[in-house]
Design an enzyme around this catalytic site. Sequence first.
Site, PDB file in Angstrom:
ATOM      1  N   GLU A   1      35.499  32.937  44.574  1.00 23.66           N
ATOM      2  CA  GLU A   1      34.771  32.796  43.310  1.00 23.66           C
ATOM      3  C   GLU A   1      33.498  33.619  43.467  1.00 23.66           C
ATOM      4  O   GLU A   1      32.602  33.246  44.229  1.00 23.66           O
ATOM      5  CB  GLU A   1      34.426  31.325  43.054  1.00 23.66           C
ATOM      6  CG  GLU A   1      35.634  30.414  42.877  1.00 23.66           C
ATOM      7  CD  GLU A   1      36.292  30.538  41.509  1.00 23.66           C
ATOM      8  OE1 GLU A   1      35.645  31.048  40.577  1.00 23.66           O
ATOM      9  OE2 GLU A   1      37.461  30.146  41.392  1.00 23.66           O
TER      10      GLU A   1
ATOM     11  N   CYS B   1      26.600  31.239  38.119  1.00 15.90           N
ATOM     12  CA  CYS B   1      27.549  32.369  38.114  1.00 15.90           C
ATOM     13  C   CYS B   1      28.000  32.696  36.710  1.00 15.90           C
ATOM     14  O   CYS B   1      28.224  33.853  36.388  1.00 15.90           O
ATOM     15  CB  CYS B   1      28.743  32.054  39.009  1.00 15.90           C
ATOM     16  SG  CYS B   1      29.557  30.502  38.625  1.00 15.90           S
TER      17      CYS B   1
HETATM   18  P1  NDP Z   1      26.287  35.053  49.393  1.00 14.97           P
HETATM   19  O1  NDP Z   1      27.529  35.843  49.195  1.00 14.97           O
HETATM   20  O2  NDP Z   1      25.088  35.711  49.936  1.00 14.97           O
HETATM   21  O3  NDP Z   1      26.569  33.803  50.362  1.00 14.97           O
HETATM   22  C1  NDP Z   1      27.600  32.861  50.114  1.00 14.97           C
HETATM   23  C2  NDP Z   1      27.907  32.117  51.404  1.00 14.97           C
HETATM   24  O4  NDP Z   1      28.517  33.009  52.337  1.00 14.97           O
HETATM   25  C3  NDP Z   1      26.674  31.560  52.113  1.00 14.97           C
HETATM   26  O5  NDP Z   1      26.982  30.301  52.670  1.00 14.97           O
HETATM   27  C4  NDP Z   1      26.443  32.587  53.182  1.00 14.97           C
HETATM   28  O6  NDP Z   1      25.720  32.087  54.282  1.00 14.97           O
HETATM   29  C5  NDP Z   1      27.855  32.916  53.600  1.00 14.97           C
HETATM   30  N1  NDP Z   1      28.026  34.179  54.307  1.00 14.97           N
HETATM   31  C6  NDP Z   1      27.170  35.227  54.417  1.00 14.97           C
HETATM   32  N2  NDP Z   1      27.734  36.226  55.149  1.00 14.97           N
HETATM   33  C7  NDP Z   1      28.973  35.802  55.498  1.00 14.97           C
HETATM   34  C8  NDP Z   1      30.058  36.385  56.219  1.00 14.97           C
HETATM   35  N3  NDP Z   1      29.993  37.603  56.718  1.00 14.97           N
HETATM   36  N4  NDP Z   1      31.190  35.652  56.376  1.00 14.97           N
HETATM   37  C9  NDP Z   1      31.299  34.422  55.842  1.00 14.97           C
HETATM   38  N5  NDP Z   1      30.312  33.821  55.141  1.00 14.97           N
HETATM   39  C10 NDP Z   1      29.168  34.502  54.965  1.00 14.97           C
HETATM   40  O7  NDP Z   1      26.016  34.396  47.959  1.00 14.97           O
HETATM   41  P2  NDP Z   1      24.747  33.580  47.491  1.00 14.97           P
HETATM   42  O8  NDP Z   1      24.578  32.362  48.337  1.00 14.97           O
HETATM   43  O9  NDP Z   1      23.613  34.536  47.366  1.00 14.97           O
HETATM   44  O10 NDP Z   1      25.192  33.075  46.047  1.00 14.97           O
HETATM   45  C11 NDP Z   1      24.978  33.796  44.892  1.00 14.97           C
HETATM   46  C12 NDP Z   1      26.240  34.483  44.427  1.00 14.97           C
HETATM   47  O11 NDP Z   1      27.292  33.540  44.271  1.00 14.97           O
HETATM   48  C13 NDP Z   1      26.112  35.150  43.085  1.00 14.97           C
HETATM   49  O12 NDP Z   1      26.706  36.425  43.109  1.00 14.97           O
HETATM   50  C14 NDP Z   1      26.906  34.249  42.161  1.00 14.97           C
HETATM   51  O13 NDP Z   1      27.398  34.868  41.003  1.00 14.97           O
HETATM   52  C15 NDP Z   1      27.973  33.762  43.062  1.00 14.97           C
HETATM   53  N6  NDP Z   1      28.533  32.515  42.570  1.00 14.97           N
HETATM   54  C16 NDP Z   1      29.799  32.520  42.030  1.00 14.97           C
HETATM   55  C17 NDP Z   1      30.343  31.370  41.504  1.00 14.97           C
HETATM   56  C18 NDP Z   1      31.730  31.359  40.930  1.00 14.97           C
HETATM   57  O14 NDP Z   1      32.254  30.282  40.693  1.00 14.97           O
HETATM   58  N7  NDP Z   1      32.340  32.506  40.682  1.00 14.97           N
HETATM   59  C19 NDP Z   1      29.589  30.110  41.487  1.00 14.97           C
HETATM   60  C20 NDP Z   1      28.282  30.217  42.100  1.00 14.97           C
HETATM   61  C21 NDP Z   1      27.782  31.389  42.609  1.00 14.97           C
HETATM   62  P3  NDP Z   1      24.135  32.240  54.311  1.00 14.97           P
HETATM   63  O15 NDP Z   1      23.587  31.768  53.009  1.00 14.97           O
HETATM   64  O16 NDP Z   1      23.774  31.341  55.417  1.00 14.97           O
HETATM   65  O17 NDP Z   1      23.886  33.702  54.524  1.00 14.97           O
END
Ligand code: NDP
Length: 518
Positions: free
Chosen positions: A254, A288
């Site tokens: 997502e 999102c």
């Molecule tokens: P990120 O992609 O930065 O992070 C998401 C998660 O992935 C965090 O827990 C992060 O950890 C983790 N992560 C980071 N690097 C890796 C890796 N290499 N492998 C596995 N996991 C990893 O997103 P955000 O937290 O900034 O969230 C915002 C984004 O989420 C926006 O683009 C938004 O649109 C989207 N979103 C989409 C939704 C949907 O339903 N389509 C709903 C809500 C949000 P850490 O934070 O510790 O770096």
Amino acid sequence: MAGIQEQEQVDVAAPEVAVPAAREFAVENPATGEVIAHCPDLGAEEIAAMARRGREVQPAWEALGFEGRGRILKRMQKWLIDHQEEVIAVIRSETGKTYEDALIAEISYGAAAFGFWATNAEKYLAEEKVKSSAILVKGKKLRLRYKPLGLVGVIGPWNYPLTNSFGDCVPALAAGNSVILKPSEITPLTSLKLAEGLKACGIPDGVFQVATGLGATGAALVDQVDMIMFTGSTATGKKVMKTAADTLTPVSLELGGKDPMIVLADADVERAANTALYYGMLNGGQTCISIERVYVESPVYDEFVAKVTEKARALRQGDGGAGTADVGSMTFPPQVDIVERHVEDAKAKGARVVVGGSRGHHDKGYWYEPTVLVDVDHTMLAMTEETFGPTLPIMKVRDEEEAITLANDSPYGLGASVFGKDTGHAEAVARRIDAGAVCVNDALVNYSALELPMGGAKASGLGTRHGAGGIRKYCQQQAVLITPLALKKDPHMYPYNAKMTGRLSKLFKFLYGRGDRG
Ligand code: NDP
């Protein structure tokens, strides 16, 4: 063991890990910039130990059946409502969102989800009797069975630590899987609080575990589990999919969005303005499926902008108690820079800021004012890249054709909305937008209908949450065939002979070769 240092209103226990973590990271309250806790930054070894634990206890969890698991989830529904003030305090302390944003978009979703999956998991995963027209299986029993995958990894973002991180664990648990949740390093405390709740409601140890840590912790989790449910940015989603390819681990993604709203000339402009403002600014625009850009047909453009401007000026921003603020702080400090960059880029290219347009007057924390932009176009980042902040850029369009073309001029396809009093016409316009969900005279609330699939088109994701697909993805579809009356040998088996081959050939001609098949 590195644990959480409890401070002020934050009251959560340290995660249970089989191997102590050597490192830890700080969690801030983004409304004030104060450090409120420290959590273990778990590495690959700790994640592997958690995975072993999760796998050990999963068979007993599966054996509890839908009723046994459902009982615990229903208890958790009540627990969440009984403890809602504590949970809201934790959510707010790490996100900076307003009291109402936490209540309406987190608590109500979470409580509904526990009841929904407890009640509906069995229906969606019931074994199905399958009828087949295939001649070779005549007289045999065919079944389709949904078997839990085993250990599911959920990786969540920071914008909705309950709804978007924890929410995806509920159907995975209801299906009979063990779950390891890796919350964002920005907002791990809500997940830890909810783990306390599940424990109090009787979930067996190890069935639900929270793996706190940075991005590398998420990457390590991908290597250990049978399926990954990821919510986050498109860029990180691609990394997760690449990592998962090494172990052929299935993923559901997502991802980001740039949801358009179209206001047709016959729209109820008052409703359109209220909806644009609410679903553009909800959660500080960090949703999102928030409205990220608006296209308005020229006959109602001035009226729409005037209404949105007046209403946006009246918004209150702050971090006080219930009823005192409409918009909270930003949650992720670097997101403030992105919002600022988009607004400054738009200004430099000729846009006008009619409301907001700066970080405001806060001596601490991470804030950006609710901002309305006009005279925008698709040369500007604010109209093409995900801003994920409290901005509403509004563009005048000649007609609906231009609006549809611009709405589809995006790599994203998460949600979209169309406003018009002729709802049949508005629906026809909405159906031409390439998005996972479209709303007419509304936006975003489709997410709360847990019966309706929610997922993105194009770069907004793969797979769906909610509905039948939202729980079946956590299961292996196992096909079962039983031959009750088994002959010593079926006619088509060895040795082949010309007589039987001739009979079969005639049979196939009779079945498939008669008449004019066009
Ligand atoms: P990120 O992609 O930065 O992070 C998401 C998660 O992935 C965090 O827990 C992060 O950890 C983790 N992560 C980071 N690097 C890796 C890796 N290499 N492998 C596995 N996991 C990893 O997103 P955000 O937290 O900034 O969230 C915002 C984004 O989420 C926006 O683009 C938004 O649109 C989207 N979103 C989409 C939704 C949907 O339903 N389509 C709903 C809500 C949000 P850490 O934070 O510790 O770096």
